[in-house]
Design an enzyme around this catalytic site. Structure first.
Site, short mmCIF file in Angstrom:
data_model
loop_
_atom_site.label_atom_id
_atom_site.label_comp_id
_atom_site.label_asym_id
_atom_site.label_seq_id
_atom_site.Cartn_x
_atom_site.Cartn_y
_atom_site.Cartn_z
NE ARG A 1 -8.46 7.35 4.72
CZ ARG A 1 -9.34 7.06 5.68
NH1 ARG A 1 -10.44 7.76 5.80
NH2 ARG A 1 -9.08 6.09 6.53
CB THR B 1 -9.26 1.58 7.79
OG1 THR B 1 -8.91 2.21 6.58
CG2 THR B 1 -10.58 0.87 7.64
CG ASN C 1 -1.80 1.14 1.38
OD1 ASN C 1 -1.39 2.27 1.17
ND2 ASN C 1 -3.03 0.89 1.76
NE ARG D 1 -7.82 11.29 5.80
CZ ARG D 1 -8.25 10.68 6.90
NH1 ARG D 1 -7.43 9.93 7.59
NH2 ARG D 1 -9.48 10.85 7.33
N GLY E 1 1.20 -1.48 4.35
CA GLY E 1 1.55 -0.16 3.86
C GLY E 1 2.45 0.63 4.78
NE ARG F 1 6.72 21.25 3.70
CZ ARG F 1 8.05 21.44 3.73
NH1 ARG F 1 8.72 21.61 2.61
NH2 ARG F 1 8.68 21.44 4.88
CD GLU G 1 -7.16 -0.41 1.59
OE1 GLU G 1 -7.33 0.63 2.24
OE2 GLU G 1 -6.27 -1.22 1.83
CG HIS H 1 -8.35 3.99 1.46
ND1 HIS H 1 -8.48 3.82 2.82
CD2 HIS H 1 -9.59 4.34 1.00
CE1 HIS H 1 -9.75 4.07 3.17
NE2 HIS H 1 -10.43 4.40 2.08
CD GLU I 1 -7.04 -6.23 3.63
OE1 GLU I 1 -7.27 -5.86 2.46
OE2 GLU I 1 -6.34 -5.58 4.43
CG HIS J 1 -5.40 -1.78 9.52
ND1 HIS J 1 -4.94 -1.11 10.63
CD2 HIS J 1 -5.91 -0.81 8.70
CE1 HIS J 1 -5.18 0.17 10.49
NE2 HIS J 1 -5.75 0.38 9.33
CG HIS K 1 0.80 6.12 4.88
ND1 HIS K 1 -0.12 7.08 5.25
CD2 HIS K 1 0.28 4.94 5.25
CE1 HIS K 1 -1.15 6.50 5.85
NE2 HIS K 1 -0.94 5.18 5.85
N1 PXP Z 1 -5.84 -3.16 4.60
C1 PXP Z 1 -6.79 -2.21 4.70
C2 PXP Z 1 -8.20 -2.58 4.40
C3 PXP Z 1 -6.46 -0.89 5.04
O1 PXP Z 1 -7.42 0.06 5.13
C4 PXP Z 1 -5.11 -0.56 5.26
C5 PXP Z 1 -4.73 0.85 5.57
O2 PXP Z 1 -4.99 1.67 4.47
C6 PXP Z 1 -4.15 -1.59 5.14
C7 PXP Z 1 -4.55 -2.89 4.83
C8 PXP Z 1 -2.71 -1.34 5.35
O3 PXP Z 1 -2.51 -1.04 6.69
P1 PXP Z 1 -1.09 -0.54 7.17
O4 PXP Z 1 -0.84 0.75 6.44
O5 PXP Z 1 -1.25 -0.38 8.63
O6 PXP Z 1 -0.10 -1.60 6.77
#
Ligand code: PXP
Length: 239
Positions: A45, A101, A7, A49, A213, A18, A70, A43, A151, A191, A10
């Site tokens: 959103r 999330t 993911n 963001r 991620g 910035r 996502e 994701h 998931e 997650h 970030h």
């Molecule tokens: N799975 C889902 C459904 C998520 O919402 C996220 C965060 O965006 C992740 C996995 C990845 O989580 P992390 O960034 O904590 O590894």
């Protein structure tokens, strides 16, 4: 061996801090694929963001493994997904005020609206995964509404502050993974997984893919720091 979907949200978080054009999440996706990632996750959103619509569109063109989008199960997002056609959609709950999330989609509460989104997406040729908590009721509902995969939310385990809470949370993950597998759902997990917590999953063969991620992007910032500083020093030296 289970797969790894990376993911890159970030990387976009850093860029949006910035509101400029770098770092580029699309470049991060290319590097992740070169390193062997089995998929790229973003994701989109509602509040945009981090990931922007243009990121998803460019990723759709350049991702060579699979693009996993996502998103919340809203009509706006379903429309975007049907237009961009990611390889997989993962439906997640979304609250504007949350930092990330916070838990799985509650299918007991939202069964009908999620079923509608699953139907539209899967009829449009996009397999759907539902991000859910380890509750067996939720897994059975995901099966009932015909989602291709689930998931399993690993955040409670990863964030647990005591070994008792950690063990308890992990045993619910094991039960959930096994139940989903028995129901012939493809099972992913994600997650909060980091370089330490991933080790707990040894032997849990029913998991097809991990979605990770924040810990990977965080580590990339640190393992890349030495080189980044050296490159700037070299430029300063030439002044
Ligand atoms: N799975 C889902 C459904 C998520 O919402 C996220 C965060 O965006 C992740 C996995 C990845 O989580 P992390 O960034 O904590 O590894």
């Amino acid at each position: 061996m289970a797969g790894l979907a990376v993911n890159v949200d970030h990387v976009a978080t850093l860029r949006e801090a910035r509101k400029i054009h770098y770092p580029e999440p699309v470049a991060a996706a290319v590097f992740a694929e070169l390193a062997g990632a089995d998929g790229i996750v973003v994701h989109l959103r509602e509040d945009r963001r981090h990931i922007q619509d243009r990121d998803v569109r460019i990723l759709r063109k350049i991702v060579q493994t699979k693009l996993i989008l996502e998103m919340a199960s809203t009509s706006e997002m379903v429309g975007i997904a049907l237009d961009i056609k990611p390889d997989i959609v993962t439906l997640v709950p979304e609250k504007r005020e949350e930092v990330t999330t916070e838990g799985g989609l509650d299918l007991v509460v939202h069964k009908n609206s999620v079923a509608e989104a699953v139907d539209s997406l899967q009829n449009g040729g996009i397999p759907v995964s539902i991000f859910i908590d380890t509750d067996p009721e939720q897994i059975k509902l995901a099966h009932q509404i015909d989602a291709a995969m689930v998931e399993i939310h690993t955040g409670t385990f990863c964030d647990a502050t005591t070994s008792i809470k950690r063990e308890k949370a992990f045993s619910t993950i094991v039960d959930a993974v096994k139940l989903a597998h028995k129901l012939k759902l493809k099972v992913n997990a994600g997650h909060g997984i980091c370089y330490k917590t991933i080790k707990a999953f040894k032997g849990l063969k029913e998991i097809d893919e991990f979605s990770i991620g924040h810990s990977i992007v965080s580590r990339a910032v640190l393992v890349g720091m030495e080189r980044a500083v050296k490159e700037m020093l070299a430029l300063i030296k030439e002044l």
